[in-house]
Write a protein that holds these residues in place. Sequence first.
Motif, mmCIF file in Angstrom:
data_model
loop_
_atom_site.group_PDB
_atom_site.id
_atom_site.type_symbol
_atom_site.label_atom_id
_atom_site.label_comp_id
_atom_site.label_asym_id
_atom_site.label_seq_id
_atom_site.Cartn_x
_atom_site.Cartn_y
_atom_site.Cartn_z
ATOM 1 N N ILE A 106 -11.788 -4.050 4.430
ATOM 2 C CA ILE A 106 -10.766 -4.892 3.796
ATOM 3 C C ILE A 106 -10.075 -4.117 2.661
ATOM 4 N N ALA A 107 -10.903 -3.432 1.864
ATOM 5 C CA ALA A 107 -10.342 -2.659 0.742
ATOM 6 C C ALA A 107 -9.398 -1.575 1.269
ATOM 7 N N GLU A 108 -9.832 -0.945 2.343
ATOM 8 C CA GLU A 108 -9.030 0.103 2.989
ATOM 9 C C GLU A 108 -7.671 -0.471 3.434
ATOM 10 N N TYR A 109 -7.724 -1.658 3.991
ATOM 11 C CA TYR A 109 -6.487 -2.312 4.453
ATOM 12 C C TYR A 109 -5.513 -2.502 3.292
ATOM 13 N N TYR A 110 -6.012 -3.029 2.180
ATOM 14 C CA TYR A 110 -5.102 -3.276 1.048
ATOM 15 C C TYR A 110 -4.562 -1.990 0.451
ATOM 16 N N LYS A 111 -5.429 -0.991 0.442
ATOM 17 C CA LYS A 111 -4.998 0.292 -0.104
ATOM 18 C C LYS A 111 -3.847 0.845 0.740
ATOM 19 N N LYS A 112 -3.999 0.759 2.060
ATOM 20 C CA LYS A 112 -2.991 1.330 2.970
ATOM 21 C C LYS A 112 -1.705 0.525 3.030
ATOM 22 N N THR A 113 -1.832 -0.819 2.947
ATOM 23 C CA THR A 113 -0.620 -1.627 3.146
ATOM 24 C C THR A 113 0.181 -1.811 1.867
ATOM 25 N N ALA A 114 -0.429 -1.501 0.719
ATOM 26 C CA ALA A 114 0.278 -1.714 -0.547
ATOM 27 C C ALA A 114 1.645 -1.028 -0.528
ATOM 28 N N ILE A 115 1.662 0.203 -0.010
ATOM 29 C CA ILE A 115 2.891 0.992 -0.011
ATOM 30 C C ILE A 115 3.958 0.366 0.902
ATOM 31 N N LEU A 116 3.493 -0.261 1.990
ATOM 32 C CA LEU A 116 4.430 -0.895 2.925
ATOM 33 C C LEU A 116 4.957 -2.206 2.364
ATOM 34 N N LYS A 117 4.050 -2.907 1.667
ATOM 35 C CA LYS A 117 4.471 -4.145 1.016
ATOM 36 C C LYS A 117 5.611 -3.815 0.044
ATOM 37 N N GLU A 118 5.435 -2.712 -0.662
ATOM 38 C CA GLU A 118 6.454 -2.257 -1.610
ATOM 39 C C GLU A 118 7.752 -1.897 -0.885
ATOM 40 N N TYR A 119 7.597 -1.136 0.209
ATOM 41 C CA TYR A 119 8.761 -0.659 0.977
ATOM 42 C C TYR A 119 9.591 -1.841 1.479
ATOM 43 N N TYR A 120 8.921 -2.818 2.091
ATOM 44 C CA TYR A 120 9.676 -3.937 2.665
ATOM 45 C C TYR A 120 10.107 -4.932 1.588
ATOM 46 N N SER A 121 9.345 -5.030 0.495
ATOM 47 C CA SER A 121 9.771 -5.907 -0.601
ATOM 48 C C SER A 121 11.094 -5.411 -1.172
ATOM 49 N N ALA A 122 11.221 -4.089 -1.254
ATOM 50 C CA ALA A 122 12.452 -3.504 -1.806
ATOM 51 C C ALA A 122 13.663 -3.884 -0.965
ATOM 52 N N GLN A 123 13.439 -4.180 0.315
ATOM 53 C CA GLN A 123 14.548 -4.622 1.187
ATOM 54 C C GLN A 123 14.564 -6.140 1.320
ATOM 55 N N ASN A 124 13.754 -6.803 0.484
ATOM 56 C CA ASN A 124 13.642 -8.266 0.579
ATOM 57 C C ASN A 124 13.128 -8.738 1.919
ATOM 58 N N LYS A 125 12.237 -7.961 2.503
ATOM 59 C CA LYS A 125 11.787 -8.292 3.849
ATOM 60 C C LYS A 125 10.287 -8.559 3.926
ATOM 61 N N TYR A 126 9.622 -8.547 2.782
ATOM 62 C CA TYR A 126 8.184 -8.823 2.820
ATOM 63 C C TYR A 126 7.951 -10.330 2.768
ATOM 64 N N ILE A 127 7.213 -10.829 3.726
ATOM 65 C CA ILE A 127 6.881 -12.252 3.713
ATOM 66 C C ILE A 127 5.379 -12.419 3.901
ATOM 67 N N GLY A 128 4.722 -12.942 2.895
ATOM 68 C CA GLY A 128 3.294 -13.232 2.994
ATOM 69 C C GLY A 128 3.104 -14.635 3.550
ATOM 70 N N VAL A 129 2.198 -14.774 4.494
ATOM 71 C CA VAL A 129 1.940 -16.094 5.074
ATOM 72 C C VAL A 129 0.461 -16.425 4.890
#
Length: 369
Positions: free
Chosen positions: A326-349
């Motif tokens: 789980i920790a590995e998952y968050y570490k890896k996806t943090a950068i993508l969350k940032e990338y897509y948030s910058a385009q207003n495309k991150y949606i958490g469900v």
Amino acid sequence: MIKLHDLYFKPFITEREIAAAVERMVQEIAADLGDECPVFVGILNGSFMLVSDFVKKYPKPCEVTFIKLASYEGLKSTDDIQRLIGITQDLTGRTVVILEDIIDSGKTLAEVHRIFKDENVKELKIATLFFKPEAYKKDFKLHYVGIEIPDKFIVGYGLDYNGLGRDLPEVYQLKTTQHMKNLVLFGPPGAGKGTQAEFLKTKYNLVHISTGDVFRFNIKNETALGMLAKSYMDKGELVPDQVTIDMLNAEVEKNTDANGFIFDGFPRTSAQAKALDDLMDTKDSEISAMIALEVDDEILVERLLERGKSSGRADDANEEVIRARIAEYYKKTAILKEYYSAQNKYIGVDGVGSISEITERLSKVIDGL
Ligand code: IMP
Ligand code: MG
């Protein structure tokens, strides 16, 4: 991007480029005609904007008139050209310059030549702002061409799609793929990503592209890309992003009529996210959203331990291993969350609840895209 009736169009030629092309045509024609006072004949409806801009720039005296023909229905040029308004003045001995917005198959131009056959004009010259050489099927000489374009449907600057778009000051081109919903789906281990992807795929007619499956398929079938990927894996090296992207491209190409794609397992880095954006761009499309299922760690641990009891998957049985994943998952996806948030495309469900409740939440998000 714009939508007219049911279709999507993308920006193609700017106002500035159009103005420059009109200016060039004005200069060329004025230079050729010298002190002759020409009659510029616009072909309605499409040419109204060109004629207006053209004659405003024309440096010498001239006359302006219109004829009105109709041939196009929707996206297709038809054989049947109707004369709605013909020539309304005597043009005997005059130098006539036809001002067309666009020449496509040339059928309209053939009709123009028929109309002028018996008019005894001194000279008939053809000028068109846009020209589709690949679509042109006639031999009539085009004396002045503003901009050559590929054989794709355009709107704007006088040109319409079923009545809409004539008023746009710039030109848009029909998108080769229409509006797709392309999702990048994420979820920590145990969030139910696989289950939800199955539902969404059916409900929205999306193609589920799981990078793991795509790799296995290519390697098993010994495709050129599969062999290439394997050569890196055998050496213990990472498969270069371009190889993965080429495989994904092949999957996208196989399914160009889909309503969209669910990308699963890719991208994992921001370089890959950028490469995926570029790939979608070549398809006239884009990633609509990164959707991430959000589930509290404690619930995930509980779920996975429960699953471990029945599935016998070794990595689901050990709490420490689970927490590390789980920790590995968050570490890896943090950068993508940032990338897509910058385009207003991150949606958490919110991924806590019954399967159908979560599907319901995801559907709401996707319907809103
Ligand atoms: P043609 O007779 O096939 O050369 O087509 C000429 C007429 O079709 C033009 O005057 C336009 O009214 C229409 N047309 C051709 N191509 C397009 C396009 O891409 N967009 C909008 N109208 C078009
Ligand atoms: Mg026209």
